[in-house]
Design an enzyme around this catalytic site. Sequence first.
Site, PDB file in Angstrom:
ATOM      1  CG  ASP A   1      -6.489   2.008   8.686  1.00 42.29           C
ATOM      2  OD1 ASP A   1      -6.286   3.186   8.359  1.00 42.29           O
ATOM      3  OD2 ASP A   1      -6.514   1.064   7.881  1.00 42.29           O
TER       4      ASP A   1
ATOM      5  CG  ASP B   1      -4.826  -1.808   5.760  1.00 42.28           C
ATOM      6  OD1 ASP B   1      -4.966  -0.799   6.470  1.00 42.28           O
ATOM      7  OD2 ASP B   1      -4.883  -1.766   4.516  1.00 42.28           O
TER       8      ASP B   1
ATOM      9  CG  ASP C   1      -2.615   1.366   9.792  1.00 41.69           C
ATOM     10  OD1 ASP C   1      -2.931   2.524  10.110  1.00 41.69           O
ATOM     11  OD2 ASP C   1      -3.164   0.729   8.866  1.00 41.69           O
TER      12      ASP C   1
END
Length: 287
Positions: free
Chosen positions: A38, A232, A236
């Site tokens: 990410d 995080d 996600d």
Amino acid sequence: ATPTSIMVGTGKAAETGILFKGGEHLERTHELNAIVLDKTGTITKGKPEVTNFTGDAEALQLLASAEKGSEHPLAEAILAYATEQGVDLVDVDDFNAIAGHGIEATISGQHILVGNRKLMQDTQVDVGAAEQALVDYEVDGKTAMLMAVDGTYRGIVAVADTIKETAPQAISALKENGLDVIMLTGDNERTAQAIARQIGIDQVIAQVLPEEKADKVKDIQLEGKKVAMVGDGVNDAPALAVADIGIAIGTGTEVAIEAADVTILGGELLLIPKAIKISHATIRNIR
Ligand code: ADP
Ligand code: MG
């Protein structure tokens, strides 16, 4: 497989800040051949700051007031900037987050929209006047948000997030381990590419809606890869769960940490190649 060597491995990992939820995850880590990261909060520090604003005082007031209802780091950046500028926030009558696109709010009968190019396209707001600025910001790796009042473009705000210092080193170590390294983000293609280039990532999947992140991980698994996902955020979590190994950033949300198989303390990306190294060493001892 000897339980002892796995215990030694997970213990050694824990000492360096790599918390495996179970020995089986440490064992499986050596099979990884792709890793998806990410962008915001994983590769970057996740503390964006406003670098540019173009618009009048009223636009800034409406922009910041509308963002009060959002928990997104982008909203925090805008609110910090407005406070710094001494803006008085006004009451918001209605607020709605539009996932992956932005927000909308009603303030004293006016309809406020804040978000990306896609949001403005979908709502038929003409942002031609901002197009050049938008592109310039994106090329710089900034995230730009457009704002409109009652369907008319009123301003543009750009924010920049700092890339973690050790990100380039971590990425090159992962590549040396033979992994495909892929960046996954809800942000636009140009901003994502600019960040990716700075840290040595050449595969980018951008403008992914929160609910699509897990599907992107599955797509890579369907190519026959064993995939790690690093993230995080709340958005996600589903991708962390479907990945062969879900890696949560210790500074991230509780939801991400719960969905993951391993957590890296402090969000230090160098701990990821370290975990792979420990896994390989453990497997060698087993066999
Ligand atoms: P990411 O966290 O990777 O940026 P999101 O799906 O949360 O992904 O957001 C995607 C895009 O939607 C952002 O880059 C931004 O352009 C827009 N956006 C999201 N939240 C907001 C907000 N509160 N205000 C304005 N724009 C937003
Ligand atoms: Mg994030």
